[in-house]
Structure formats: structure tokens, C-alpha cells
Design a protein around this motif. Structure first.
Motif, PDB file in Angstrom:
ATOM      1  N   ALA A  43      54.779  29.333 -36.613  1.00 11.16           N
ATOM      2  CA  ALA A  43      54.499  27.910 -36.444  1.00 11.16           C
ATOM      3  C   ALA A  43      55.266  27.339 -35.251  1.00 11.16           C
ATOM      4  O   ALA A  43      54.709  26.567 -34.455  1.00 11.16           O
ATOM      5  N   LEU A  44      56.531  27.723 -35.110  1.00  9.74           N
ATOM      6  CA  LEU A  44      57.321  27.251 -33.966  1.00  9.74           C
ATOM      7  C   LEU A  44      56.739  27.756 -32.656  1.00  9.74           C
ATOM      8  O   LEU A  44      56.669  27.012 -31.670  1.00  9.74           O
ATOM      9  N   LEU A  75      53.251  16.090 -31.345  1.00  9.74           N
ATOM     10  CA  LEU A  75      53.632  17.487 -31.515  1.00  9.74           C
ATOM     11  C   LEU A  75      55.117  17.603 -31.876  1.00  9.74           C
ATOM     12  O   LEU A  75      55.494  18.447 -32.697  1.00  9.74           O
ATOM     13  N   MET A  76      55.945  16.745 -31.327  1.00 10.15           N
ATOM     14  CA  MET A  76      57.369  16.786 -31.659  1.00 10.15           C
ATOM     15  C   MET A  76      57.624  16.355 -33.094  1.00 10.15           C
ATOM     16  O   MET A  76      58.568  16.820 -33.740  1.00 10.15           O
ATOM     17  N   VAL A  77      56.777  15.489 -33.645  1.00  9.65           N
ATOM     18  CA  VAL A  77      56.879  15.135 -35.065  1.00  9.65           C
ATOM     19  C   VAL A  77      56.641  16.387 -35.907  1.00  9.65           C
ATOM     20  O   VAL A  77      57.391  16.677 -36.850  1.00  9.65           O
ATOM     21  N   ILE A  78      55.620  17.140 -35.557  1.00  9.50           N
ATOM     22  CA  ILE A  78      55.321  18.385 -36.270  1.00  9.50           C
ATOM     23  C   ILE A  78      56.489  19.352 -36.119  1.00  9.50           C
ATOM     24  O   ILE A  78      56.950  19.949 -37.098  1.00  9.50           O
ATOM     25  N   TYR A  81      59.457  18.583 -38.262  1.00  6.23           N
ATOM     26  CA  TYR A  81      59.250  18.908 -39.677  1.00  6.23           C
ATOM     27  C   TYR A  81      59.465  20.401 -39.924  1.00  6.23           C
ATOM     28  O   TYR A  81      60.073  20.788 -40.912  1.00  6.23           O
ATOM     29  N   ILE A  82      58.967  21.222 -39.022  1.00  2.00           N
ATOM     30  CA  ILE A  82      59.114  22.673 -39.168  1.00  2.00           C
ATOM     31  C   ILE A  82      60.580  23.068 -39.013  1.00  2.00           C
ATOM     32  O   ILE A  82      61.122  23.828 -39.803  1.00  2.00           O
ATOM     33  N   GLN A  83      61.204  22.552 -37.972  1.00  2.00           N
ATOM     34  CA  GLN A  83      62.623  22.798 -37.695  1.00  2.00           C
ATOM     35  C   GLN A  83      63.128  21.615 -36.887  1.00  2.00           C
ATOM     36  O   GLN A  83      62.532  21.273 -35.862  1.00  2.00           O
ATOM     37  N   PRO A  84      64.199  20.965 -37.332  1.00  2.00           N
ATOM     38  CA  PRO A  84      64.669  19.782 -36.621  1.00  2.00           C
ATOM     39  C   PRO A  84      64.862  20.025 -35.126  1.00  2.00           C
ATOM     40  O   PRO A  84      65.336  21.079 -34.700  1.00  2.00           O
ATOM     41  N   LEU A  85      64.440  19.028 -34.361  1.00  2.00           N
ATOM     42  CA  LEU A  85      64.590  19.074 -32.910  1.00  2.00           C
ATOM     43  C   LEU A  85      66.068  19.078 -32.529  1.00  2.00           C
ATOM     44  O   LEU A  85      66.905  18.573 -33.288  1.00  2.00           O
ATOM     45  N   PRO A  86      66.385  19.584 -31.357  1.00  2.00           N
ATOM     46  CA  PRO A  86      67.762  19.439 -30.867  1.00  2.00           C
ATOM     47  C   PRO A  86      68.072  17.954 -30.675  1.00  2.00           C
ATOM     48  O   PRO A  86      67.149  17.134 -30.570  1.00  2.00           O
ATOM     49  N   PRO A  87      69.351  17.597 -30.600  1.00  2.00           N
ATOM     50  CA  PRO A  87      69.671  16.187 -30.339  1.00  2.00           C
ATOM     51  C   PRO A  87      69.066  15.752 -29.004  1.00  2.00           C
ATOM     52  O   PRO A  87      68.992  16.534 -28.063  1.00  2.00           O
ATOM     53  N   GLY A  88      68.593  14.520 -28.968  1.00  2.00           N
ATOM     54  CA  GLY A  88      68.069  13.940 -27.729  1.00  2.00           C
ATOM     55  C   GLY A  88      68.997  12.825 -27.318  1.00  2.00           C
ATOM     56  O   GLY A  88      68.999  11.760 -27.921  1.00  2.00           O
ATOM     57  N   PHE A  89      69.821  13.078 -26.326  1.00  2.00           N
ATOM     58  CA  PHE A  89      70.888  12.143 -25.985  1.00  2.00           C
ATOM     59  C   PHE A  89      70.473  11.087 -24.979  1.00  2.00           C
ATOM     60  O   PHE A  89      69.783  11.371 -24.009  1.00  2.00           O
ATOM     61  N   ASP A  90      70.917   9.865 -25.244  1.00  2.00           N
ATOM     62  CA  ASP A  90      70.773   8.739 -24.327  1.00  2.00           C
ATOM     63  C   ASP A  90      71.910   8.821 -23.307  1.00  2.00           C
ATOM     64  O   ASP A  90      72.803   9.654 -23.428  1.00  2.00           O
TER      65      ASP A  90
END
Length: 116
Positions: A43-44, A75-78, A81-90
Motif C-alpha cells: 500500500a505504501l 493522497l497524503m490523507v491516505i 492512515y496507512i503510516q503516519p507522515l513524517p513531521p512537516g515543519f513550519d
């Protein structure tokens, strides 16, 4: 046994169209029993391959940039859910991925309500 004169892509494309129709009519399609065919890694990998399929025509100007950004955001929502995204830093070091995902999910809920 699958029909021999219909290819794999067409059958799965037909499944996608069926799911689109069910979503549009607010129907909940029946789920099959677990098939134990697709792994988390599969899936990933599919998410990354789909991201590439969105990015390439976007970079070439075939898909409008705003449309590509929206597809990638869904797609990033999906993916999350499958595996948490890496942190997205401001700029200040704050992880804004959670807020971005929440905004996308709220948009999905609104779009679903608008179908009624």
C-alpha cells in the motif's frame, strides 16, 4: 475466474468507477472478507507510485497545478492512515502536518455533505 477478454487494469478501473458511484450516492459498498493479498508495504509503495503518476504530468503542465496539489493532498490523507507522515515543519519548527491533514479531512467531510 476473471473474464479473459477484460484486462486487469480495466477490471480495477471498473471497481474504482463503482466506488465513485457508491460515494456519490452516499452508499456503503459491501466489503469482502480480508483477502490477505496487499501488505502495508504494498500500500505504501502504491501511494508513492501514484504520487509519481500525479507529479510527472503536473511538472509537464498536463495536469493543472492546483488540481495536482489537491490530488496529492488527498493522497497524503491516505498515506497518513496507512503510516503516519513524517513531521512537516513550519519556519518556526512547528509540525504543521497535523493541521494540514485535519483541514483536508474537514474538506472531505464537507464534500461528502455537499453530495446530499
Amino acid at each position: 475466474m476473471p473474464e479473459p477478454n477484460v484486462d486487469l487494469g480495466m477490471r480495477l478501473y471498473g471497481m474504482m468507477q463503482f466506488l465513485l458511484s457508491e460515494f456519490a450516492t452516499q452508499s456503503a459498498p459491501q466489503a469482502a472478507a480480508p483477502r490477505n493479498v496487499v501488505s502495508k508495504e504494498d500500500a505504501l509503495d502504491a501511494v508513492v507510485l501514484l504520487a509519481a503518476a500525479i507529479d510527472q504530468p503536473s511538472q509537464q503542465g498536463v495536469i493543472p497545478r492546483e488540481h495536482a496539489k489537491h490530488m496529492a493532498s488527498l493522497l497524503m490523507v491516505i498515506r497518513d492512515y496507512i503510516q503516519p507522515l513524517p513531521p512537516g515543519f513550519d519556519e518556526d519548527g512547528t509540525d504543521i502536518a497535523t493541521a494540514d491533514l485535519a483541514e483536508m479531512v474537514n474538506g472531505i467531510h464537507a464534500a461528502k455533505r455537499d453530495l446530499l
